[in-house]
Design a protein around this motif. Structure first.
Motif, PDB file in Angstrom:
ATOM      1  N   TRP A 134      -1.755   5.059 -12.352  1.00 41.89           N
ATOM      2  CA  TRP A 134      -0.539   4.906 -11.326  1.00 41.89           C
ATOM      3  C   TRP A 134      -1.406   4.469 -10.082  1.00 41.89           C
ATOM      4  O   TRP A 134      -2.523   4.926  -9.836  1.00 41.89           O
ATOM      5  CB  TRP A 134       0.169   6.037 -11.003  1.00 41.89           C
ATOM      6  N   ARG A 135      -0.697   3.546  -9.259  1.00 39.61           N
ATOM      7  CA  ARG A 135      -1.257   2.934  -8.197  1.00 39.61           C
ATOM      8  C   ARG A 135      -0.209   3.038  -6.977  1.00 39.61           C
ATOM      9  O   ARG A 135       0.992   3.042  -7.244  1.00 39.61           O
ATOM     10  CB  ARG A 135      -1.830   1.550  -8.097  1.00 39.61           C
ATOM     11  N   ILE A 136      -0.690   3.030  -5.591  1.00 41.05           N
ATOM     12  CA  ILE A 136       0.375   2.878  -4.664  1.00 41.05           C
ATOM     13  C   ILE A 136       0.287   1.470  -4.132  1.00 41.05           C
ATOM     14  O   ILE A 136      -0.822   1.079  -3.641  1.00 41.05           O
ATOM     15  CB  ILE A 136       0.125   4.108  -3.424  1.00 41.05           C
ATOM     16  N   ARG A 137       1.113   0.773  -4.307  1.00 38.17           N
ATOM     17  CA  ARG A 137       1.400  -0.619  -3.406  1.00 38.17           C
ATOM     18  C   ARG A 137       1.575  -0.532  -2.144  1.00 38.17           C
ATOM     19  O   ARG A 137       2.735   0.109  -1.594  1.00 38.17           O
ATOM     20  CB  ARG A 137       2.091  -1.679  -4.241  1.00 38.17           C
ATOM     21  N   LEU A 138       0.718  -0.768  -1.277  1.00 40.71           N
ATOM     22  CA  LEU A 138       0.804  -0.845   0.328  1.00 40.71           C
ATOM     23  C   LEU A 138       1.311  -1.897   0.728  1.00 40.71           C
ATOM     24  O   LEU A 138       0.551  -3.093   0.479  1.00 40.71           O
ATOM     25  CB  LEU A 138      -0.327  -0.219   0.877  1.00 40.71           C
ATOM     26  N   LYS A 139       2.465  -2.225   1.609  1.00 38.43           N
ATOM     27  CA  LYS A 139       2.916  -3.402   2.196  1.00 38.43           C
ATOM     28  C   LYS A 139       2.882  -3.022   3.883  1.00 38.43           C
ATOM     29  O   LYS A 139       3.302  -2.316   4.190  1.00 38.43           O
ATOM     30  CB  LYS A 139       4.240  -3.760   1.714  1.00 38.43           C
ATOM     31  N   VAL A 140       2.139  -3.942   4.305  1.00 37.33           N
ATOM     32  CA  VAL A 140       1.916  -4.043   5.981  1.00 37.33           C
ATOM     33  C   VAL A 140       2.990  -4.984   6.662  1.00 37.33           C
ATOM     34  O   VAL A 140       3.087  -6.117   6.063  1.00 37.33           O
ATOM     35  CB  VAL A 140       0.792  -4.520   6.511  1.00 37.33           C
ATOM     36  N   GLY A 141       3.883  -4.471   7.513  1.00 35.73           N
ATOM     37  CA  GLY A 141       4.817  -5.108   8.123  1.00 35.73           C
ATOM     38  C   GLY A 141       6.195  -5.247   7.676  1.00 35.73           C
ATOM     39  O   GLY A 141       6.494  -4.895   6.731  1.00 35.73           O
ATOM     40  N   LEU A 175       4.603   0.447   7.697  1.00 38.29           N
ATOM     41  CA  LEU A 175       4.035   0.365   6.420  1.00 38.29           C
ATOM     42  C   LEU A 175       4.849   0.874   5.218  1.00 38.29           C
ATOM     43  O   LEU A 175       5.473   1.961   5.414  1.00 38.29           O
ATOM     44  CB  LEU A 175       2.713   1.320   6.472  1.00 38.29           C
ATOM     45  N   GLN A 176       4.868   0.297   4.210  1.00 41.25           N
ATOM     46  CA  GLN A 176       5.725   0.725   2.999  1.00 41.25           C
ATOM     47  C   GLN A 176       4.888   0.867   1.660  1.00 41.25           C
ATOM     48  O   GLN A 176       3.728   0.144   1.617  1.00 41.25           O
ATOM     49  CB  GLN A 176       6.657  -0.194   2.793  1.00 41.25           C
ATOM     50  N   ALA A 182       6.531   5.717  -1.647  1.00 38.85           N
ATOM     51  CA  ALA A 182       5.506   6.797  -1.101  1.00 38.85           C
ATOM     52  C   ALA A 182       5.608   6.666   0.417  1.00 38.85           C
ATOM     53  O   ALA A 182       5.364   5.667   0.985  1.00 38.85           O
ATOM     54  CB  ALA A 182       4.206   6.140  -1.775  1.00 38.85           C
ATOM     55  N   TYR A 183       5.594   7.958   0.828  1.00 39.62           N
ATOM     56  CA  TYR A 183       5.243   8.422   2.359  1.00 39.62           C
ATOM     57  C   TYR A 183       4.081   8.407   2.805  1.00 39.62           C
ATOM     58  O   TYR A 183       3.284   9.217   2.081  1.00 39.62           O
ATOM     59  CB  TYR A 183       6.153   9.422   2.671  1.00 39.62           C
TER      60      TYR A 183
END
Length: 126
Positions: free
Chosen positions: A119-126, A108-109, A62-63
């Motif tokens: 559905w969800r977007i899993r966001l990862k920092v770093g 950010l990913q 996801a962008y």
């Protein structure tokens, strides 16, 4: 980079308690800190239409971007189409993510994950 993440978490926490972001930023610069650690991974909701569901696959990238109205959003690219959606987040997490996106130096990913209820977007920092 760690300092930017810490500042974003502090400002988001203080805004939730009623301070303005500029006041919270000044307090951070004066040395004030929170006791809790910043989150490096969290989930965000998104708005999908029925005809988009069939083309989604778990694990898609996801962008993240800020749309022309200033809303945090994501874009998914299943084969043959684009799916754009605003992100649904609680206030503290929305402030935290917006500060990280605006900093432009924190990687950010986002990844699409299937949950029990959609559905969800899993966001990862770093």
């Amino acid at each position: 980079m760690e300092r930017v993440i810490e500042r974003a978490w502090y400002v988001a926490s203080m805004v939730e308690n009623g301070l303005t972001s500029s006041e919270a930023h000044e307090k951070f610069r004066d040395g004030s800190r929170t006791r809790d650690e910043p989150l490096y991974s969290f989930d965000a909701g998104l708005h999908l239409r029925n005809f988009e569901l069939s083309s989604l696959m778990e694990g898609m990238e996801a962008y993240l971007y800020v749309d022309k109205r200033g809303v945090l959003a994501c874009e998914l690219k299943p084969p043959g189409r684009k799916v754009k959606s605003p992100l649904k987040l609680p206030g503290k997490m929305a402030t935290y993510l917006r500060l990280l996106v605006d900093s432009q130096i924190i990687p950010l990913q986002g990844e699409l994950v299937k949950r029990k209820r959609g559905w969800r977007i899993r966001l990862k920092v770093g």
